[in-house]
Structure formats: C-alpha cells, structure tokens
Design an enzyme around this catalytic site. Structure first.
Site, PDB file in Angstrom:
ATOM      1  CB  SER A   1      45.040 -14.658  14.734  1.00  0.00           C
ATOM      2  OG  SER A   1      45.096 -13.885  13.561  1.00  0.00           O
TER       3      SER A   1
ATOM      4  CE  LYS B   1      40.496  -7.416   8.571  1.00  0.00           C
ATOM      5  NZ  LYS B   1      41.609  -7.471   7.616  1.00  0.00           N
TER       6      LYS B   1
ATOM      7  CG  ASP C   1      45.540  -5.764   7.120  1.00  0.00           C
ATOM      8  OD1 ASP C   1      46.051  -6.709   7.755  1.00  0.00           O
ATOM      9  OD2 ASP C   1      44.328  -5.698   6.870  1.00  0.00           O
TER      10      ASP C   1
ATOM     11  CB  ALA D   1      40.295  -2.293  -6.677  1.00  0.00           C
ATOM     12  N   GLY D   2      40.283  -4.569  -3.772  1.00  0.00           N
ATOM     13  CA  GLY D   2      39.468  -4.922  -2.605  1.00  0.00           C
ATOM     14  C   GLY D   2      40.064  -4.352  -1.330  1.00  0.00           C
TER      15      GLY D   2
ATOM     16  NE  ARG E   1      35.969  -9.674 -11.489  1.00  0.00           N
ATOM     17  CZ  ARG E   1      35.563 -10.719 -10.785  1.00  0.00           C
ATOM     18  NH1 ARG E   1      35.547 -11.915 -11.337  1.00  0.00           N
ATOM     19  NH2 ARG E   1      35.199 -10.582  -9.513  1.00  0.00           N
ATOM     20  CB  THR E   2      34.817  -4.364 -10.782  1.00  0.00           C
ATOM     21  OG1 THR E   2      34.496  -5.754 -10.783  1.00  0.00           O
ATOM     22  CG2 THR E   2      33.547  -3.545 -10.777  1.00  0.00           C
TER      23      THR E   2
ATOM     24  N   GLY F   1      53.054 -14.136   0.488  1.00  0.00           N
ATOM     25  CA  GLY F   1      52.059 -13.449   1.315  1.00  0.00           C
ATOM     26  C   GLY F   1      52.060 -13.836   2.785  1.00  0.00           C
TER      27      GLY F   1
END
Ligand code: NAP
Length: 288
Positions: A17, A66, A102, A130-131, A154-155, A246
């Site tokens: 940043s 955050k 974001d 899924a984070g 995965r989870t 990304g």
C-alpha cells in the site's frame, strides 16, 4: 499542508500500500505522505483513538485488524456492514468512518479486464474458497446479479456460514454449497470461475481443478497475485479463456481511500502495475 494517511496491520512490512499511494502522491504532485504502522492487536483501539493526534487524516487497515476497525467506527458504509470488516478509515467532522473497498476493488478489476456486460454474459459463478476474501467476492457478484453462485470450500461448514450471511440478501440470488468432489459437475455450468483460496499461491499446491469441460466463453479470475500467472490462470490461458489476475484487485481497492484522503480520484495505470510487479518479483512475494 501535508496530508498524511497510513496503513495499519500486524505484521505490515509486506504491504504494498505505501508503494501504491506514494506513487499516486508523487504522480499528482501532492503534498502528502502515506506511512505503514505496525500495531499489535492489543494496541489497536489506542491507535484508532490517537491517529488524528499524529496528524493522520485516515488510512487503510489490514490483517488482523479489519474486524476490530469495523467495531471501532462510528459510521460504517453499507459494504463494510455487509462484510463486518473495514479496510478504509477517514474522519467526517471528527467522527470515525469506515468502508470496505475489497468489493469495489474486485469488481473494478473485472470491469477493467473484461468487455462491458461481462456479468450478464457470465450469468452464474463458481467461487472457490470461503475466507475473508471470498466474502467480498461473493458480495460483489451478488451486487452484479450473478446467480446461481456455487460456493466450493474444503471446510464445508465455513462455506455454509458464508452462504448463510448472504441468504435472503439479494432477492434473486441462489447460493449453493459444495465440496471439491463436485467440481467436475459444476465447472461446465458457470460463466465465471473465481479462486479465492490460497491454493496456487507461491509455495502452495495448485488448485485441483480441470478447466477442460468449461464453457468456451468462461472468465477465470484468480485473486492470488503471487505469482501473477497462477497455475489456474496458466491453464485458462492455454484453454483460450478470458483471464483476470489478482493484482488489479489490490490496486483498485486502493482508489476510494486515496480519493477520500487526498481529494483526487487516482488512476490505476500500466506504470503503477509495473511498479508493483517489479517490487513483488524482486523476491518479496506476499499477501495484503
Ligand atoms: P483466509 O480467510 O485464510 O481463507 C483461505 C481460504 O483458502 C479458505 O477458503 C481455505 O479453506 C482455503 N485453503 C487454504 N489452504 C487450502 C488447502 N490446502 N486446500 C483447500 N483449501 C485451502 O484467506 P483470505 O484472506 O480469504 O485470502 C485468500 C487468498 O486471497 C490469499 O492468497 C490472499 O493473498 C488473496 N487475497 C488477494 C487480495 C487481492 O487484492 N488480490 C485480497 C485479499 C486476499 P478452509 O476454509 O477449508 O480453511
């Protein structure tokens, strides 16, 4: 008067940043400064209360602060409330305000990289992971009307929790939860495939995903940016698919904060991208 902004995290040495914002400050000939601050979790509330006394007009917040920043603001934007996390702080008549850029960063990157109307043509999406980053990506895709969204993690419980957050949020959105074993059946169904897991990042195994059977007009987006061309994007390019890396998300998420602190909406240019690429690949690859 020199305006000062910060990025606060723990650790913080990896953050790009300062490079991004100080590039813009120099490019637009402003009297400003953007500084990195390493603040441990126990000291974060004190930092929030005291930054104005150090002459800062606001700043960015990164891992692991955050959620604490969200809890600490007086006014949170709609998007910050949706994510329960703040990455951009500013003062409005002395009141601490927070946004999460974001979502904007992810969507602006797709808008810049794809032909207008990409969301309508894609229609549906497959999101891997899924984070925290997946939460912003899914929120953005819902904003743009993609449905169904197939969420693979995965989870499984984590994906179910994420789908639960957005249940009933968009009137016409359908989110389904899957394990990696469902990928062969899901890949041909969707117009956008997004990796938000850390798989494919330098030092991590690649994603176990075969793009062979996907739609010929599918867009493949990877939010990992070290390396810039992940194994997933290399496979997509070889398959002739539209690829979105990304790094653009990282650059575009910085735009709204800079505009608030320094009063100019900055441009994400080729020169900025090249500056960050040179820094990333001078051997210090990392995450924001
Ligand atoms: P996070 O909250 O820690 O989530 C990590 C995700 O990766 C989870 O879904 C996790 O699955 C999955 N994962 C990790 N190791 C795995 C493995 N061995 N096999 C299968 N799944 C695995 O991280 P995050 O903040 O969302 O960030 C994820 C990635 O996005 C990072 O690489 C980060 O650098 C990148 N990122 C990029 C930007 C940008 O601006 N371009 C912004 C934010 C993040 P489980 O739930 O099963 O653990």
């Amino acid at each position: 008067m020199t305006r000062k902004a910060f990025v606060v995290g723990h650790p913080i040495a990896h953050s790009r940043s300062p490079l991004i914002h100080n590039h813009w400050i120099a490019h637009y000939g402003l009297s400003g400064r953007y500084e990195a601050r390493d603040v441990a979790p126990d000291d974060f509330v004190g930092f929030l209360e005291g930054f104005r006394d150090e002459g800062f007009v606001g700043g960015n917040v990164t891992i692991p602060h955050k959620e604490a920043a969200f809890a600490g603001v007086v006014h949170a934007s709609e998007r910050a409330r949706r994510l329960g996390a703040v990455n951009t702080l500013w003062l409005d008549n002395g009141a601490l305000c927070g946004d999460n850029t974001d979502i904007t960063g992810y969507l602006a990157n797709l808008d810049a990289a794809c032909e207008p109307g990409w969301e309508g043509r894609a229609g549906s999406a497959l999101v891997l992971g899924a984070g925290g980053a997946a939460r912003a990506v899914v929120a953005g895709l819902i904003e743009r009307g993609l449905s169904p969204i197939r969420l693979v993690n995965r989870t499984r419980e984590r994906a179910e929790a994420l789908a639960g957050i957005f249940a009933g949020y968009g009137k016409n959105v359908s989110i389904t939860v899957h394990g990696f074993e469902d990928l062969p059946a899901l890949v041909p169904q969707v117009g956008l495939i997004v990796n938000t897991t850390s798989l494919g990042m330098a030092g991590q195994p690649p994603l176990p995903l075969d793009l062979g059977p996907c739609r010929d007009d599918a867009i493949v987006s990877d939010i990992v940016y070290v390396p810039l061309e992940t194994p997933l994007l290399a496979m997509a390019r070889a398959r002739g698919l539209a690829c979105v890396d990304g790094l653009g998300m990282l650059l575009h998420q910085a735009v709204p904060g800079f505009e608030r602190w320094f009063g100019i909406r900055p441009e994400v240019t080729r020169a900025l991208r090249e500056l960050i690429e040179r820094d990333l690949f001078a051997g210090k690859g990392s995450r924001e």
